[in-house]
Design a protein around this motif. Structure first.
Motif: not given
Ligand SMILES: [Zn+2]
Length: 315
Positions: A38, A40, A43-44, A105-108, A139-142
């Motif tokens: 990631w 950043n 992580i959201t 737009n969360p990462d996960v 790249q979001a989202p996982t």
């Protein structure tokens, strides 16, 4: 002296047998990275419960939250011990949809399904790695999907099972592949092994935690955090990692759980000491009883003088 020598001969092979498989496991264990990071450190994660589905257990959303917070706690325990503290900059912001407003737009994204069926396991994580331009950036989202039932769709996951599976999948979301061994040198489960080491639904299942190998690999993936708070170079390509020689291969449990385990082993030790004391006391009592009995059996010493004839009084 002879007995002591015999005991020493007896003990040596036992010690050798105990340590041999451990040494083998440490040298053989490795874990590949997924070849991404990631960009950043924040992580959201958004958890999407399925409260209207009959197969969904209301506690599962909290289990996933706990799995993620346990990762953060294991990172603290690991970095305290290892001295490399850059992964401490990682922070996980977890939201539960339906309970609170969630970021767009969360990462996960974490979703649930009833069962994966016979061809799949208990969890599935799909990571997307950017391959054009900057190589190796997630790249979001996982997307992570967690099953509520085992592949035969007959046994429901307990909360412990759900925490364990969610912890494993979150390891993938952070960039870890599958470790090559199923257990660590301290006799606990390797969280990132391909298959779940415990029987789904068993009430005696125990919590699993990331191993020092998993956290060592995580430090490698996020080594850019040592110099910068955002990624300004490309991530590492997929790499197989092993612990450096001399490093301990064990599970890194959060501190509160370590304390609890220590308390359990102390009370177990107390019980063992009590049993040994009772047995020793009984043996001592037996020795005393036998000693007393034997001493009583000794023939009485001969009378110092012969009995004189009983005097008779005249009538
Ligand atoms: Zn996996």
């Amino acid at each position: 002296m002879k007995a002591l020598l015999f005991l020493a001969i007896l003990l040596v092979p036992i010690i050798c047998v105990e340590s041999a498989p451990n040494a083998h496991a440490a040298s053989g264990a490795s874990i590949p990275t997924e070849g991404g990071t990631w960009a950043n450190p924040t992580i959201t994660i958004v958890i999407n419960p399925q409260p209207n589905q009959p197969w969904f257990k209301a506690s599962y959303a909290g289990d996933v939250s706990r799995a993620i917070s346990r990762w953060a706690e294991s990172i603290i325990a690991y970095t305290d011990a290892s001295g490399s503290d850059s992964i401490r900059k990682l922070s996980f912001l977890t939201y539960v949809a339906g309970n609170q407003s969630v970021p767009p737009n969360p990462d996960v994204q974490v979703d649930f399904t009833q069962s994966f069926g016979s061809t799949q396991g208990l969890g599935l994580t799909d990571v997307r790695i950017s391959t054009s331009g900057t190589l190796g950036i997630f790249q979001a989202p996982t997307t992570t999907t967690l099953a509520a039932y085992d592949p035969t769709n007959t046994t429901q996951l307990t909360d412990i099972d759900m925490i364990n599976i969610a912890s494993h999948e979150f390891g993938h979301a952070l960039g870890l592949g599958h470790a090559t061994v199923s257990g660590t040198d301290d006799g606990t489960f390797e969280l990132m092994f391909l298959s779940y080491g415990q029987a789904v639904g068993n009430p005696r299942n125990t919590l699993e935690a990331p191993s020092t190998l998993d956290l060592y690999a995580l430090s490698y993936i996020y080594d850019w955090l040592a110099t910068s708070s955002t990624l300004n170079s490309s991530g590492h390509p997929r790499t197989d990692l092993s612990l450096p020689s001399g490093a301990t291969y064990s599970s890194e449990y959060p501190y509160p759980e370590q304390i609890q385990m220590l308390q359990t082993s102390v009370s177990q030790m107390r019980l063992e000491i009590l049993i040994v004391a009772v047995v020793a006391g009984l043996l001592l009592a037996l020795v005393l009883v036998f000693g007393t009995l034997l001493s009583r059996r000794k023939p009485a010493p001969p009378a110092p003088y012969s009995w004189a004839p009983v005097p008779t009084t005249p009538a």
